[in-house]
Design a protein around this motif. Structure first.
Motif, PDB file in Angstrom:
ATOM      1  N   ARG A 289       0.797  -1.198   0.123  1.00  0.00           N
ATOM      2  CA  ARG A 289      -0.258   0.051  -0.067  1.00  0.00           C
ATOM      3  C   ARG A 289       0.925   1.073  -0.082  1.00  0.00           C
ATOM      4  N   ASN A 290       0.357   2.442   0.098  1.00  0.00           N
ATOM      5  CA  ASN A 290       0.862   3.689   0.051  1.00  0.00           C
ATOM      6  C   ASN A 290       1.790   3.917   1.150  1.00  0.00           C
ATOM      7  N   TYR A 291       2.932   4.626   0.840  1.00  0.00           N
ATOM      8  CA  TYR A 291       3.481   4.999   2.271  1.00  0.00           C
ATOM      9  C   TYR A 291       4.121   4.015   2.986  1.00  0.00           C
ATOM     10  N   THR A 292       4.195   2.783   2.210  1.00  0.00           N
ATOM     11  CA  THR A 292       4.538   1.512   3.107  1.00  0.00           C
ATOM     12  C   THR A 292       6.106   1.757   3.640  1.00  0.00           C
ATOM     13  N   PHE A 293       7.000   2.243   2.821  1.00  0.00           N
ATOM     14  CA  PHE A 293       8.421   2.565   3.158  1.00  0.00           C
ATOM     15  C   PHE A 293       8.867   3.904   3.531  1.00  0.00           C
ATOM     16  N   GLN A 294       7.779   4.523   3.569  1.00  0.00           N
ATOM     17  CA  GLN A 294       8.155   6.291   3.591  1.00  0.00           C
ATOM     18  C   GLN A 294       9.091   6.475   4.715  1.00  0.00           C
ATOM     19  N   ASN A 295      10.028   7.521   4.357  1.00  0.00           N
ATOM     20  CA  ASN A 295      10.980   7.705   5.585  1.00  0.00           C
ATOM     21  C   ASN A 295      11.770   6.849   6.061  1.00  0.00           C
ATOM     22  N   CYS A 296      12.016   5.526   5.552  1.00  0.00           N
ATOM     23  CA  CYS A 296      13.063   4.820   5.722  1.00  0.00           C
ATOM     24  C   CYS A 296      14.408   5.056   5.197  1.00  0.00           C
ATOM     25  N   SER A 297      15.092   5.974   5.969  1.00  0.00           N
ATOM     26  CA  SER A 297      16.250   6.754   5.307  1.00  0.00           C
ATOM     27  C   SER A 297      17.476   5.767   5.225  1.00  0.00           C
ATOM     28  N   SER A 298      17.439   4.693   6.101  1.00  0.00           N
ATOM     29  CA  SER A 298      18.609   3.799   5.867  1.00  0.00           C
ATOM     30  C   SER A 298      18.264   2.521   4.653  1.00  0.00           C
ATOM     31  N   LEU A 299      17.172   2.396   4.356  1.00  0.00           N
ATOM     32  CA  LEU A 299      16.852   1.347   3.355  1.00  0.00           C
ATOM     33  C   LEU A 299      17.565   1.399   2.251  1.00  0.00           C
ATOM     34  N   THR A 300      18.436   0.562   1.964  1.00  0.00           N
ATOM     35  CA  THR A 300      19.404   0.498   0.637  1.00  0.00           C
ATOM     36  C   THR A 300      18.803  -0.870  -0.333  1.00  0.00           C
TER      37      THR A 300
END
Length: 305
Positions: A289-300
């Protein structure tokens, strides 16, 4: 000279017999009996329960028919350490203590510890709502406790630990909402879901063990649990609700089993999980869904089948 017979206009007296009088009397009697029985059926449950009584500092509602007692709210706020007994005796009659009623201890900020016995079968809705001074609740490992209703421990911000017996099959929405001192939760093996907001803002929660039988994790279930570092999703989980792990800022590892049946991840499920570096979604996934990983700043690294 003959005359026409006169009509008799006299009305029957109260004692006069008419063809329908006996049937009418029978119908009226049966109606009265039926009405009385219905009224008795309504009143019997009320008659079975006396007014609350105080026994050694704790208030109970007594069911005189079932010989059972439930803990209820008192005339004044409970405080200190309280031990709930297996049974109580009132007017020479013994009653088994079976439950904690809705709002029984609500707002009792002076309550610091409570011990329940193995006979307690349920903890009611908002039973310990906003008991800010409650640090310890003791429940026997072998217990008849089957349910913890919604918001039961809402706002118990001093509660550091609780051992949930394995017989518990249901924990209601927001049951441990804002329990900011809670550090560890082991959920019973028979539970199949985590309800909405169950552990919302449990900001010191570091360890969660979820049962194999679990099939769903509700909306905001672990939202704002910012000390939670790792979570392993059980084999049978099919859905993760909206904002389920939102703002779990220390969550670095999130593991799915290889043959996971997970199909749906809700909106903002991992929003603001700023320590999450990588995640591999199972092949069964059909909806992100929408925004699932929003603001996951370390996610590479994210693997999507």
């Amino acid at each position: 000279m003959s005359s026409e017979p006169k009509a008799n206009n006299q009305q029957p007296t109260a004692n006069s017999f008419t063809p329908n009088s006996r049937n009418n009397n029978t119908l009226n009697t049966n109606h009265m009996k039926k009405h009385s029985l219905s009224l008795l059926a309504i009143l019997l449950p009320l008659m079975a329960n006396a007014d609350p009584v105080e026994i050694e500092g704790v208030w109970y509602n007594l069911d005189t028919q079932q010989k059972e007692a439930t803990v209820t709210t008192g005339n004044s706020k409970y405080a200190g350490n309280i031990n709930i007994p297996d049974s109580v005796t009132y007017e020479k009659k013994k009653y088994a203590v079976k439950g904690i009623e809705k709002e029984a201890f609500r707002g009792c900020n002076g309550l610091t510890a409570i011990a329940l016995t193995e006979n307690i079968t349920s903890i009611g809705e908002k039973a310990f709502f906003e008991c800010g001074g409650l640090t310890t609740i003791t429940i026997p490992e072998i217990s008849l406790l089957g349910s913890i209703e919604k918001e039961a421990f809402y706002g118990c911000y001093s509660l550091a630990s609780i051992s949930i017996p394995q017989n518990v099959t249901a924990i209601g929405e927001k049951a441990f909402y804002d329990c900011k001192s809670l550090t560890e939760i082991i959920t019973p093996q028979e539970m199949t879901s985590i309800a909405n907001g169950t552990f919302y803002n449990c900001s010191k929660l570091t360890t969660v063990s979820l049962p194999w039988h679990m099939t769903s994790i509700g909306e905001q279930a672990f939202c704002n649990c910012n000390k939670l570092t790792t979570i392993n999703i059980p084999q049978n989980v099919e859905s993760i609700g909206n904002a389920a792990f939102r703002s779990c800022s220390s969550l670095a590892t999130f593991n799915f089993p290889e043959d996971s049946p997970l199909t749906d991840i809700g909106e903002s499920a991992f929003d603001n999980c700023s320590s999450l570096a990588r995640i591999s979604l199972p092949e069964s996934i059909t909806h992100i869904r929408n925004y699932t990983f929003q603001n996951c700043s370390s996610l590479t690294d994210i693997t999507i089948p």
